[in-house]
Design an enzyme around this catalytic site. Structure first.
Site, PDB file in Angstrom:
ATOM      1  N   TYR A   1      -0.685 -31.868  26.228  1.00 53.29           N
ATOM      2  CA  TYR A   1      -1.726 -32.817  26.643  1.00 53.29           C
ATOM      3  C   TYR A   1      -1.519 -34.168  25.982  1.00 53.29           C
ATOM      4  O   TYR A   1      -1.533 -35.220  26.637  1.00 53.29           O
ATOM      5  CB  TYR A   1      -3.105 -32.256  26.295  1.00 53.29           C
TER       6      TYR A   1
ATOM      7  N   GLU B   1      -5.684 -37.752  20.302  1.00 51.87           N
ATOM      8  CA  GLU B   1      -4.678 -36.702  20.144  1.00 51.87           C
ATOM      9  C   GLU B   1      -3.261 -37.276  20.209  1.00 51.87           C
ATOM     10  O   GLU B   1      -2.314 -36.642  19.739  1.00 51.87           O
ATOM     11  CB  GLU B   1      -4.861 -35.631  21.215  1.00 51.87           C
TER      12      GLU B   1
ATOM     13  N   SER C   1      -6.300 -41.030  24.317  1.00 50.81           N
ATOM     14  CA  SER C   1      -6.877 -39.992  23.459  1.00 50.81           C
ATOM     15  C   SER C   1      -6.354 -40.126  22.041  1.00 50.81           C
ATOM     16  O   SER C   1      -5.178 -40.454  21.824  1.00 50.81           O
ATOM     17  CB  SER C   1      -6.525 -38.599  23.997  1.00 50.81           C
TER      18      SER C   1
END
Length: 411
Positions: free
Chosen positions: A223, A202, A200
């Site tokens: 996460y 992120e 990801s």
């Protein structure tokens, strides 16, 4: 609905790939899709397997040559947005597809309904669903050993960033340790398999854009931190055990199948309802956050391409364009002739404890090595999602006008 019945992994004719917009996961199922579970989606009824087919295609279907064996793919998170698009793509390329799903009291297979074939039709049914969970190592090993897949795609996750602050232990167990459990199952299998780990953007967090494979990770949520751990587990198993294991660092990718609690879909869903008079306001958080948004249907092809290379590697997949949430609002509302400022309310509860200000990918490696590039641009993506959600709102309005549901549940 999809019904889970015992079945054998029989070969079947090849089936044409459904279009990206084909029903968009909306159809006969009454279920709501779980977008935050450890294996994003699930089904009810008898355990074992279900088999499903591609949607409307028509025409002659190519059959395997005598003695030719179909490739077998195993997908976690198969009922999520990416899982459904990847399933379409793989079936369209002649694969036999197996998906691992969690047990739930609700049918959460709506994104796969347009692919369904009755499991008794063993000739055409080339997709099968099996109960397992990333938190249960024994179930992962059992299915890897039983199916002996050629390719394993780990797409499952508790993938909502904001929710990860509320359930950090669960997020870490499923996203990080879950990937480790699956890697160990692949490592111990009697047949080598190629492994894809869904990373990801992120993971980059506060690292300034543009972000590439060489950029340092600085995660800003449980996460993202869990995804970083899964990334390095994958690298470690590649280097320590010689696994053909790839990390796909995918930047934000959306579609009409995106979960409704993700900001892009929350916006387009609101546009459709506001346009039909079912809603007046939508509550959002940080409008200045910038993201590199692409179409999920394009990105799953990059996943597959990574596993077709001679050597394993890690790849950033991105459009290389960045837009703020405010820009997304402007594109979505103006498409239907509305001013977003008349309908958006800022709610502090939607601000995260640690914000990620700007993500913009540098996908040079993927474009050169894989030959991949996005087909759907930002404006077309927004229009695709708004068009879908206007149609969804029209169906909802029929029920509201008939008195079956109350539209006033939202302001």
């Amino acid at each position: 609905m999809l019904y889970f019945l015992p079945s054998s992994a029989a070969s079947s004719p090849d089936l044409k790939m459904a279009t990206h917009e084909s029903n968009n996961g909306i159809g006969k199922s009454e279920a709501k899709v779980d977008t935050a579970g450890s294996l994003a989606g699930d089904g009810e009824a008898q355990p074992a397997s279900s088999q499903i087919q591609m949607g409307s295609g028509g025409g002659e279907v190519p059959r395997p040559m005598p003695g030719e064996r179909r490739k077998v793919a195993l997908i976690t998170g198969i009922t999520g947005q990416d899982g459904s698009y990847l399933t379409e793509f793989l079936l369209g390329n002649g694969y036999e597809v197996h998906g691992l799903i969690r047990r739930s009291s609700n049918f959460n297979t709506a994104r796969l309904d347009h692919l369904y074939v009755d499991p008794h039709n063993a000739v055409k049914a080339r997709m099968k669903l099996h109960y397992a969970d990333l938190s249960d190592a024994s179930s992962l090993r059992r299915w890897v050993d039983a199916l002996l897949p050629d390719e394993v795609y780990n797409l499952a996750a508790q993938s909502h960033v904001a929710v990860s602050f509320e359930i950090p232990d669960y997020t870490a167990d499923v996203v990080a340790t879950g990937a480790l459990r699956l890697l160990e199952a692949v490592r111990c299998a009697t047949k080598p398999a190629r492994y894809y780990q869904a990373g990801s953007s992120e993971m980059f967090g506060s690292t300034p854009p543009p972000q590439s494979e060489a950029s340092p990770f600085h995660p800003r949520s449980p996460y993202a931190a869990a995804k970083v751990a899964a990334h390095w587990y994958t690298v470690n198993y590649r280097e320590a055990y010689g696994l053909f294991a790839c990390n796909g660092i995918l930047f934000n990718h959306e579609s009409p199948r995106r979960g409704e609690n993700f900001v892009t879909r929350k916006i387009t869903r609101a546009v459709g309802r506001i346009r039909l008079g079912l809603q007046t306001k939508v509550f959002l958080g940080n409008l200045s956050a910038a993201r590199d948004w692409g179409f999920a249907g394009d990105y799953v092809e990059a996943m597959w391409m990574m596993l077709q290379q001679e050597e394993p590697g890690d790849y950033v997949v991105a459009t290389e364009e960045s837009h703020t949430v405010e820009e997304f609002l402007q594109a979505a509302f103006s498409y239907v002739g509305l001013d977003w400022k008349d309908h958006v309310v800022i709610d502090p509860r939607y601000f995260r404890p640690a914000e990620v200000d700007s993500l913009k990918g540098d996908s040079t490696k993927a474009r050169r090595a894989l030959g991949w590039k996005p087909k759907v641009g930002f404006q077309d993506l927004v229009k695709m999602m708004v068009d879908h959600d206007i149609e969804t709102a029209k169906r909802e309005k029929v029920l509201v006008d008939a008195g079956y549901i109350d539209a006033q549940q939202q302001p």
